[in-house]
Design an enzyme around this catalytic site. Structure first.
Site, short mmCIF file in Angstrom:
data_model
loop_
_atom_site.label_atom_id
_atom_site.label_comp_id
_atom_site.label_asym_id
_atom_site.label_seq_id
_atom_site.Cartn_x
_atom_site.Cartn_y
_atom_site.Cartn_z
N SER A 68 -1.04 -2.00 -3.15
CA SER A 68 -1.68 -3.32 -2.98
C SER A 68 -0.94 -4.27 -2.04
O SER A 68 -1.42 -5.38 -1.78
CB SER A 68 -1.85 -4.01 -4.34
OG SER A 68 -2.97 -3.49 -5.01
N LYS A 71 -3.00 -5.73 0.67
CA LYS A 71 -3.77 -6.98 0.59
C LYS A 71 -3.18 -8.10 1.45
O LYS A 71 -3.87 -9.09 1.73
CB LYS A 71 -3.89 -7.43 -0.86
CG LYS A 71 -4.75 -6.50 -1.72
CD LYS A 71 -4.92 -7.03 -3.14
CE LYS A 71 -5.85 -6.17 -3.99
NZ LYS A 71 -5.22 -4.94 -4.49
N SER A 132 -4.04 -9.67 -7.90
CA SER A 132 -4.30 -8.44 -7.16
C SER A 132 -5.66 -7.84 -7.52
O SER A 132 -5.82 -6.62 -7.59
CB SER A 132 -3.19 -7.40 -7.40
OG SER A 132 -3.17 -6.43 -6.38
#
Length: 439
Positions: A68, A71, A132
């Protein structure tokens, strides 16, 4: 470092710095810097973001899963889209079947989304940056680009514009492709995973902070309620446990992004500022990090302790200081036959606290088309006219800079004006040169 022109000369010199450094910076009795710590991770990396100076590099050029941390690229594109006016924070975002299905998967980090409800970009962005949230990220990607693959194309184009080439990006979230219910990037397979080097992750974070420092207003939030006051209200605790009030709290930490998948392991890009110095840290696949989610923060804490205790910013030049030991440029058709060089702005270096600053290296590269075929600059020359660039570095710096440079670049200008000589002076020089060559 910029390429030299055909007649460009690079002057590399070693010189005493006592003429331009404050006495306080020449004190070599400072405590010796400690050796870099060994980090229990597949890779670890630290940079100072304003200069890109690398402070620590442990296997930082091996491509690994980023999960993640992906992101951060999506966040950059969101802010860029806002800046361009393509979207607004209060604009409503519909939820597709794909985004909805992902958001209902409780085994993934998510806020549950409904298709009979609309959400603003700001709500979904906050869910992504703080919690997230994967379904929220996909909904944003679809709203900006039309579908996720087109958004991934935007991500790829963006990282390549930053000089990143050794990467793999297949989705906007960092999820494993096996979690996407068959919604794969064209040509990719279920075993494809988002991957980058720790150096490149640091570059992503560096660009994000440089272009949109306001992101820290969100990434520094320890806890927030999504859709507060509604039946969909859900508590979002930031996965960055180094923030205030969380179980790995460290003072002055205000970002940036965690990531965890089976492929990537436990990863974290952190940032903190102490005593006017900000650093970006990256750890990837921390040992036992999936078993104990605090491990990534323990290792990051170790990195931050060392960096803040053992590195400092030192000013080595002030604006308009003359590069006395760099060979002056030869001048053609001027009242004087050479001109000294000066720096256009202040120059500071980030160095270990025990660095001996009695010598440095300065490499000068003339500006394109400044030199004529004889390797000279032609008069007239204005004072402070830009004539090239210089890179200033500490000798034998093995770590260099995140973009591959080996020094701090600064524009170089003419220290003085040089007027064009009149015809009598030029004629006299020609006669002198003629007889000198003759005999």
């Amino acid at each position: 470092m910029k390429k030299m022109t055909k007649f460009g000369l690079v002057f590399i010199i070693t010189f005493m710095v006592g003429t331009f450094l404050p006495v306080s910076n020449l004190n070599n009795t400072a405590s010796a810097a400690e050796a870099a710590p060994k980090i229990d991770a597949a890779a670890a990396f630290i940079i100072e973001p304003t200069t890109g100076k690398v402070l620590l590099n442990q296997n930082g050029d091996k491509k690994l899963g980023i999960a993640s941390m992906t992101k951060m690229i999506s966040e950059y594109i969101i802010f860029e889209s806002i800046e361009k006016g393509d979207i607004t924070w209060d604009q409503k975002v519909p939820i597709s079947d794909y985004a909805h299905k992902i958001s209902q998967n409780n085994s993934l980090s998510n806020v549950p989304l409904r298709q009979d409800e609309t959400y603003t970009f700001k709500e979904l962005y906050q869910a992504m940056a703080i919690y997230s949230a994967n379904g929220a990220t996909i909904a944003i990607a679809e709203a900006i680009a039309g579908d996720e693959p087109k958004f991934v194309d935007m991500m790829r184009e963006k990282v390549e514009s930053w000089g990143i080439s050794d990467y793999e990006l297949y989705n906007s979230t960092g999820l494993s492709n096996t979690d996407l219910y068959g919604n794969l990037y064209p040509g990719s397979k279920e075993d494809n995973e988002n991957a980058m080097t720790a150096r490149d992750v640091a570059i992503v974070a560096q660009h994000l902070l440089a272009s949109y420092p306001e992101i820290l207003e969100t990434t520094s939030i320890s806890e927030m309620k999504f859709k507060e006051g509604t039946s969909d209200e859900i508590k979002m605790e930031n996965w960055n446990w180094m923030l205030p009030g969380l179980n790995s709290e460290r003072e002055n930490v205000d970002g940036l992004k965690t990531g965890t998948t089976d492929f990537a392991g436990a990863t974290f890009t952190g940032t903190a500022e102490e005593n006017g110095m900000r650093i970006i840290t990256v750890v990837m696949n921390v040992k036992d990090g999936e078993v104990d989610l605090r491990r990534r923060f323990v290792e990051t804490d170790k990195m931050m302790d060392w960096a803040f205790a053992n590195w400092e910013k030192v000013q080595v030049y002030k604006k308009n200081d003359v590069l006395n030991d760099v060979k002056p440029l030869a001048v053609e058709k001027g009242k004087t036959d050479s001109v000294k060089l000066a720096v256009e702005s202040d120059v500071s270096l980030f160095v270990p606290t025990d660095t001996d600053l009695e010598n440095m290296e300065v490499s000068y590269t003339p500006q394109k088309n400044v030199l004529n075929d004889a390797g000279k600059v032609t008069a007239p020359i204005k004072k402070s006219e830009e004539v090239g660039t210089a890179q200033v570095s500490v000798k034998d710096d093995e770590l260099g800079y995140v973009d591959g440079d080996q020094g701090e670049e600064v524009a170089v200008v003419a220290a003085d004006a040089v007027e064009k000589a009149n015809v009598f002076v030029l004629s006299g020089r020609w006669i002198k040169d003629f007889f000198s060559n003759l005999f």
